[in-house]
Design an enzyme around this catalytic site. Sequence first.
Site, PDB file in Angstrom:
ATOM      1  N   HIS A  27      21.309 -64.660 -20.407  1.00  0.00           N
ATOM      2  CA  HIS A  27      21.305 -63.449 -19.174  1.00  0.00           C
ATOM      3  C   HIS A  27      19.745 -64.738 -18.372  1.00  0.00           C
ATOM      4  O   HIS A  27      19.627 -63.850 -17.201  1.00  0.00           O
ATOM      5  CB  HIS A  27      20.882 -62.175 -19.506  1.00  0.00           C
ATOM      6  CG  HIS A  27      21.620 -61.449 -20.852  1.00  0.00           C
ATOM      7  ND1 HIS A  27      22.655 -61.277 -19.614  1.00  0.00           N
ATOM      8  CD2 HIS A  27      21.677 -60.895 -21.543  1.00  0.00           C
ATOM      9  CE1 HIS A  27      23.651 -60.454 -20.875  1.00  0.00           C
ATOM     10  NE2 HIS A  27      22.524 -60.436 -21.639  1.00  0.00           N
ATOM     11  N   ASP A  31      30.104 -63.089 -25.408  1.00  0.00           N
ATOM     12  CA  ASP A  31      29.230 -62.222 -25.949  1.00  0.00           C
ATOM     13  C   ASP A  31      29.615 -61.370 -24.880  1.00  0.00           C
ATOM     14  O   ASP A  31      30.067 -61.226 -24.316  1.00  0.00           O
ATOM     15  CB  ASP A  31      27.986 -62.813 -25.331  1.00  0.00           C
ATOM     16  CG  ASP A  31      26.598 -61.205 -25.560  1.00  0.00           C
ATOM     17  OD1 ASP A  31      26.648 -61.773 -26.400  1.00  0.00           O
ATOM     18  OD2 ASP A  31      26.378 -60.836 -25.086  1.00  0.00           O
ATOM     19  N   HIS A  73      27.908 -58.537 -22.921  1.00  0.00           N
ATOM     20  CA  HIS A  73      27.443 -58.802 -22.277  1.00  0.00           C
ATOM     21  C   HIS A  73      27.924 -59.331 -20.999  1.00  0.00           C
ATOM     22  O   HIS A  73      27.797 -61.096 -21.550  1.00  0.00           O
ATOM     23  CB  HIS A  73      25.790 -58.926 -22.567  1.00  0.00           C
ATOM     24  CG  HIS A  73      25.453 -57.010 -23.537  1.00  0.00           C
ATOM     25  ND1 HIS A  73      25.272 -57.683 -25.066  1.00  0.00           N
ATOM     26  CD2 HIS A  73      25.412 -56.160 -22.676  1.00  0.00           C
ATOM     27  CE1 HIS A  73      24.896 -56.986 -25.024  1.00  0.00           C
ATOM     28  NE2 HIS A  73      25.080 -55.997 -24.530  1.00  0.00           N
TER      29      HIS A  73
HETATM   30  C1  OKP Z   1      21.602 -59.453 -24.789  1.00  0.00           C
HETATM   31  B1  OKP Z   1      22.861 -60.301 -24.877  1.00  0.00           B
HETATM   32  C2  OKP Z   1      19.536 -51.848 -25.328  1.00  0.00           C
HETATM   33  C3  OKP Z   1      20.715 -52.060 -23.903  1.00  0.00           C
HETATM   34  C4  OKP Z   1      20.851 -53.214 -23.540  1.00  0.00           C
HETATM   35  C5  OKP Z   1      19.317 -55.752 -23.303  1.00  0.00           C
HETATM   36  C6  OKP Z   1      20.696 -56.039 -23.807  1.00  0.00           C
HETATM   37  C7  OKP Z   1      20.747 -57.851 -24.131  1.00  0.00           C
HETATM   38  C8  OKP Z   1      21.866 -57.819 -25.019  1.00  0.00           C
HETATM   39  N1  OKP Z   1      18.886 -51.419 -25.958  1.00  0.00           N
HETATM   40  N2  OKP Z   1      19.860 -54.304 -23.641  1.00  0.00           N
HETATM   41  O1  OKP Z   1      23.394 -60.626 -23.991  1.00  0.00           O
HETATM   42  O2  OKP Z   1      23.799 -60.219 -26.696  1.00  0.00           O
HETATM   43 ZN    ZN Z   2      25.313 -59.912 -25.967  1.00  0.00          ZN
END
Ligand code: OKP
Ligand code: ZN
Length: 335
Positions: A154, A190, A192
């Site tokens: 990210h 991943d 996300h």
């Molecule tokens: C990082 B990676 C959960 C809500 C989302 C950020 C997620 C980051 C994911 N508390 N918060 O891509 O696994």
């Molecule tokens: Zn993630």
Amino acid sequence: MKLFFDDRQAGHAPEKEFHNGGWVPYAETPARLASILEACGGAHPVRDFGLDPILAVHDADYVAFLREAYARWQAAGREGDAIGYTFPVRGRRKLPLKRIDAALGAYAFDAATPIAEGTWDAAYWSAQCALTAFDDIAAGARHAFALCRPPGHHAGRDYLGGYCYLNNAAIVARRADALGLGPVAVLDVDYHHGNGTQDIFLHDPNVFFASIHADPATDYPFYWGHADERGEGEGAGTTLNLPLPQGTGWDDYAPALQTALDAIVRWGAAMLVVSFGADTFARDPISHFRLERDDFARLGARIAEPGLPTLVVMEGGYAVAELGSNVVAFLHGFG
Ligand code: OKP
Ligand code: ZN
């Protein structure tokens, strides 16, 4: 597959993150490392490649900010972890702002990514971990696994977010390209979308970025990862986004994976960097796909099929008790 890891990556432990209107315990904990290390056995040591490979991806002012942020926060009399509260939605000019709060907003896209006392060191050694694993491949290994933490996908050229500070996958992809091991493709599996990696290579025709992730219409990071984002300028056509709905299991995941791998092979990749998140697991506490442990073995086997030199970089995965066995399943499937 050789696993690389450095203890200093564990010295980053923010207390909490802002989520859905309230404070919740930080999901990206050092316990994640312990789970993976225990399941995998030992790790090979990490070497120090210095700042230059980091600065080949990240802006110098951003790196200076990361190094100094916690000290500036303390100097301002604050307690706990450093976090921003004002974000420059109207533009991201480099302004001569003096307050640490302004810098925290200018260099971040969310309030889920605090800077704690050990954050810089951990992020630095996480990047060195990826660089050490890459060096193994540059020396002739067919594959290597960098147990990176904090994760990286990210983080952009000059911004943090999503538990990420330095973009480990981008740092090794850029280095592989610079050292002539390319063309390089990054495959992000991943849960996300890897918005930082996408942004870093959006205009770059020499690095292909493919991502399979939860539809940003419903899932973090919302503003990136939609199917119509395909690369820009000279990089047009070298970004591929394959968003999938919440609830996706292996049967619907596998065809998207095949689409991504076919595109990577057709494009002519000579090396693969995998941003591997185990948060596609059915019982991940913050995610909503339905992969089971055996599916991670299938995922590893499919990714190994094109036979490219492959560097696997750890990203997310928050079901701590099962994380180690999911990672082992993926690595065994890879072969
Ligand atoms: C990082 B990676 C959960 C809500 C989302 C950020 C997620 C980051 C994911 N508390 N918060 O891509 O696994
Ligand atoms: Zn993630």
